[in-house]
Design a protein around this motif. Sequence first.
Motif, PDB file in Angstrom:
ATOM      1  N   ILE A  63       0.862  -1.181   0.000  1.00  0.00           N
ATOM      2  CA  ILE A  63       0.000   0.000   0.000  1.00  0.00           C
ATOM      3  C   ILE A  63       0.898   1.230   0.000  1.00  0.00           C
ATOM      4  O   ILE A  63       1.769   1.363   0.860  1.00  0.00           O
ATOM      5  CB  ILE A  63      -0.914   0.033   1.239  1.00  0.00           C
ATOM      6  N   SER A  64       0.711   2.115  -0.948  1.00  0.00           N
ATOM      7  CA  SER A  64       1.540   3.318  -1.005  1.00  0.00           C
ATOM      8  C   SER A  64       0.690   4.559  -0.780  1.00  0.00           C
ATOM      9  O   SER A  64      -0.479   4.617  -1.176  1.00  0.00           O
ATOM     10  CB  SER A  64       2.273   3.412  -2.345  1.00  0.00           C
ATOM     11  N   ILE A  65       1.306   5.542  -0.126  1.00  0.00           N
ATOM     12  CA  ILE A  65       0.648   6.812   0.197  1.00  0.00           C
ATOM     13  C   ILE A  65       1.389   7.920  -0.548  1.00  0.00           C
ATOM     14  O   ILE A  65       2.547   8.203  -0.256  1.00  0.00           O
ATOM     15  CB  ILE A  65       0.680   7.105   1.712  1.00  0.00           C
ATOM     16  N   LEU A  66       0.740   8.524  -1.521  1.00  0.00           N
ATOM     17  CA  LEU A  66       1.340   9.607  -2.300  1.00  0.00           C
ATOM     18  C   LEU A  66       0.534  10.878  -2.090  1.00  0.00           C
ATOM     19  O   LEU A  66      -0.600  10.833  -1.621  1.00  0.00           O
ATOM     20  CB  LEU A  66       1.368   9.253  -3.799  1.00  0.00           C
ATOM     21  N   GLY A  67       1.114  12.005  -2.464  1.00  0.00           N
ATOM     22  CA  GLY A  67       0.360  13.241  -2.350  1.00  0.00           C
ATOM     23  C   GLY A  67       1.227  14.467  -2.209  1.00  0.00           C
ATOM     24  O   GLY A  67       2.458  14.383  -2.242  1.00  0.00           O
ATOM     25  N   THR A  68       0.578  15.604  -2.050  1.00  0.00           N
ATOM     26  CA  THR A  68       1.279  16.877  -1.942  1.00  0.00           C
ATOM     27  C   THR A  68       1.755  17.105  -0.509  1.00  0.00           C
ATOM     28  O   THR A  68       1.364  16.403   0.418  1.00  0.00           O
ATOM     29  CB  THR A  68       0.335  18.027  -2.342  1.00  0.00           C
ATOM     30  N   PHE A  69       2.635  18.098  -0.340  1.00  0.00           N
ATOM     31  CA  PHE A  69       3.083  18.474   1.000  1.00  0.00           C
ATOM     32  C   PHE A  69       1.889  18.897   1.859  1.00  0.00           C
ATOM     33  O   PHE A  69       0.926  19.485   1.381  1.00  0.00           O
ATOM     34  CB  PHE A  69       4.079  19.637   0.923  1.00  0.00           C
ATOM     35  N   SER A  70       1.963  18.573   3.143  1.00  0.00           N
ATOM     36  CA  SER A  70       0.971  18.965   4.147  1.00  0.00           C
ATOM     37  C   SER A  70      -0.438  18.511   3.796  1.00  0.00           C
ATOM     38  O   SER A  70      -1.422  19.162   4.149  1.00  0.00           O
ATOM     39  CB  SER A  70       0.978  20.491   4.355  1.00  0.00           C
ATOM     40  N   SER A  71      -0.538  17.389   3.103  1.00  0.00           N
ATOM     41  CA  SER A  71      -1.869  16.869   2.752  1.00  0.00           C
ATOM     42  C   SER A  71      -2.376  15.847   3.767  1.00  0.00           C
ATOM     43  O   SER A  71      -3.439  15.259   3.577  1.00  0.00           O
ATOM     44  CB  SER A  71      -1.838  16.236   1.357  1.00  0.00           C
ATOM     45  N   GLY A  72      -1.608  15.619   4.839  1.00  0.00           N
ATOM     46  CA  GLY A  72      -2.065  14.736   5.909  1.00  0.00           C
ATOM     47  C   GLY A  72      -1.709  13.277   5.737  1.00  0.00           C
ATOM     48  O   GLY A  72      -2.311  12.419   6.387  1.00  0.00           O
ATOM     49  N   LYS A  73      -0.720  12.968   4.889  1.00  0.00           N
ATOM     50  CA  LYS A  73      -0.332  11.567   4.662  1.00  0.00           C
ATOM     51  C   LYS A  73       0.181  10.928   5.954  1.00  0.00           C
ATOM     52  O   LYS A  73      -0.248   9.828   6.327  1.00  0.00           O
ATOM     53  CB  LYS A  73       0.754  11.479   3.576  1.00  0.00           C
ATOM     54  N   SER A  74       1.129  11.601   6.602  1.00  0.00           N
ATOM     55  CA  SER A  74       1.741  11.031   7.806  1.00  0.00           C
ATOM     56  C   SER A  74       0.722  10.897   8.937  1.00  0.00           C
ATOM     57  O   SER A  74       0.738   9.900   9.685  1.00  0.00           O
ATOM     58  CB  SER A  74       2.913  11.909   8.256  1.00  0.00           C
ATOM     59  N   THR A  75      -0.158  11.881   9.067  1.00  0.00           N
ATOM     60  CA  THR A  75      -1.194  11.795  10.097  1.00  0.00           C
ATOM     61  C   THR A  75      -2.110  10.609   9.849  1.00  0.00           C
ATOM     62  O   THR A  75      -2.498   9.883  10.777  1.00  0.00           O
ATOM     63  CB  THR A  75      -2.020  13.091  10.128  1.00  0.00           C
ATOM     64  N   PHE A  76      -2.456  10.383   8.595  1.00  0.00           N
ATOM     65  CA  PHE A  76      -3.298   9.248   8.237  1.00  0.00           C
ATOM     66  C   PHE A  76      -2.609   7.935   8.598  1.00  0.00           C
ATOM     67  O   PHE A  76      -3.231   7.017   9.152  1.00  0.00           O
ATOM     68  CB  PHE A  76      -3.622   9.278   6.740  1.00  0.00           C
ATOM     69  N   ILE A  77      -1.311   7.831   8.305  1.00  0.00           N
ATOM     70  CA  ILE A  77      -0.564   6.611   8.612  1.00  0.00           C
ATOM     71  C   ILE A  77      -0.521   6.375  10.112  1.00  0.00           C
ATOM     72  O   ILE A  77      -0.736   5.252  10.592  1.00  0.00           O
ATOM     73  CB  ILE A  77       0.858   6.700   8.028  1.00  0.00           C
ATOM     74  N   ASN A  78      -0.228   7.424  10.880  1.00  0.00           N
ATOM     75  CA  ASN A  78      -0.179   7.287  12.333  1.00  0.00           C
ATOM     76  C   ASN A  78      -1.519   6.829  12.900  1.00  0.00           C
ATOM     77  O   ASN A  78      -1.587   6.000  13.816  1.00  0.00           O
ATOM     78  CB  ASN A  78       0.231   8.614  12.969  1.00  0.00           C
ATOM     79  N   THR A  79      -2.609   7.378  12.359  1.00  0.00           N
ATOM     80  CA  THR A  79      -3.942   6.982  12.815  1.00  0.00           C
ATOM     81  C   THR A  79      -4.228   5.535  12.439  1.00  0.00           C
ATOM     82  O   THR A  79      -4.791   4.768  13.235  1.00  0.00           O
ATOM     83  CB  THR A  79      -5.014   7.897  12.183  1.00  0.00           C
ATOM     84  N   PHE A  80      -3.818   5.150  11.242  1.00  0.00           N
ATOM     85  CA  PHE A  80      -4.079   3.789  10.766  1.00  0.00           C
ATOM     86  C   PHE A  80      -3.368   2.749  11.620  1.00  0.00           C
ATOM     87  O   PHE A  80      -3.965   1.736  12.013  1.00  0.00           O
ATOM     88  CB  PHE A  80      -3.655   3.657   9.303  1.00  0.00           C
TER      89      PHE A  80
END
Length: 493
Positions: A63-80
């Motif tokens: 599963i890969s998480i891509l996106g723009t800066f400050s789009s909440g990728k890391s927060t989503f991963i931490n929550t997951f």
Amino acid sequence: MFTSASSQVDRRLNSLEKHLQQENPVLLQVVQTFRELDQVAYRMGVISRDDSFATRVSWWPLISILGTFSSGKSTFINTFIGQKLQRTGNQAVDDKFTVICYSKEEKVRTLPGLALDADPRFPFYQISQQIESVVQGEGKRIDAYLQLKTCLTEKLRGKILIDSPGFDADAQRTSTLRITDHIMSISDLVLVFFDARHPEPGAMKDTLDHLVKNTINRADSNKFLFILNQMDCTVREDNLEDVTAAWQRSLAQSGLTAGRFYQIYNLEAALPIDDDTMRTRYENKRQEDMDEIDERIRRVEVERAYRIIGVLEHTAKQLMHQVAPKTNELLKRWRKNTLLLDFALLVTLVGLFGAIASAGVPVGTWLDLQTWVERPVWVQLLVGILAAASLSVIVFLHFLLRKFTATLLIKKIPNELVDTDLREYVENAFLRNTRPMRPLLNVQPAGWGRLAKMKIEKVLKNSDMYVQNLNDQFTNPSGRDDAPNPTIQLDVA
């Protein structure tokens, strides 16, 4: 060298088969079929002996998480995963691709990119070589691009998660884009994050072009989920639908008309919503989309097996219906161009003989046997040496022309073939057939014939059988309780 390279591939495949023997017997058989397909590709020159189609596939759910800066990728991963593993913030907090996997140790460990580049179990094995081929010198800096983090959480058991650095279109490096494209190709699920706090998606045009346009014509385009994060920012204006519609229009402008955005936000960091009705509407929408995302994540363990079989089938069809015909087409053009240049060379030589004759040295006298015998031995020897030298020059020029026409055709291949893998396969096969020792007038590409077609047909037949074996784990079209149990069990736990 040949034996060493071949043995290295065998060791990697043997290690993979040992792992799959208990984890997934269906995929164990798929590895063996990949070996059969490799043999056809080796003879055609499509891939080298130190390579395998099986090693180009990620065998673990990815599963890969891509996106723009400050789009909440890391927060989503931490929550997951239920842990604060990744740093978060409004600015770019991480400039590396982070591969996150399960560990039995409670302590979180961060390992350098070399841990991924040198381990064939991970999907970045020898990625430094690809980076080096794109940007010279960057392959040595693999630690600047990748890192590995381990984490004890059941959410990661049997999966690999990849967090990408923010996608900054103004500071993109070619090597970073190569890794991004590689991730998009091998992943079972790709979550593409955008920041709803920036309601002008037109400013993200370059990002949309790369992350969206590259997915439009893919056979696996349904694995891309576009996520509009931090939707709580629309509460004050109560324009959730308007913001979403603006991003939808941007998707359409990039060519993707069938996609949709999942609308989520982090409850802990959300803006306060005083109106009960509005809060309920926002939370219900968030929960609905989060449930759907979680369901897609849960399904990757099943979809992984279908994906790998799909790659096997696609590669086999690619060899039969695209690589072989395109190589044959290029060879016909190569032979035609080479023969035309050979003819031009012959005409030039005839012209030189004519010039000699016009200078008062009749060519016929050189061909008169009686006159030839009467000439001094040193003259005969000199003429023989000159004739041998002339013949050598002609042969040398012929092979030079062969190489010249082949080089011209290879330069045109990128314009004719958009698919990177297909282009690589065709180039390799074409080079295999234009080697100096390969006869010019061969009627078909090297390694391609009735036997090769039979082997590929066998691979395709086996692919269908593997899909049926997988289907047996999840379907029972007859609805009978006494339906026979499948002989091969698929472990999706």
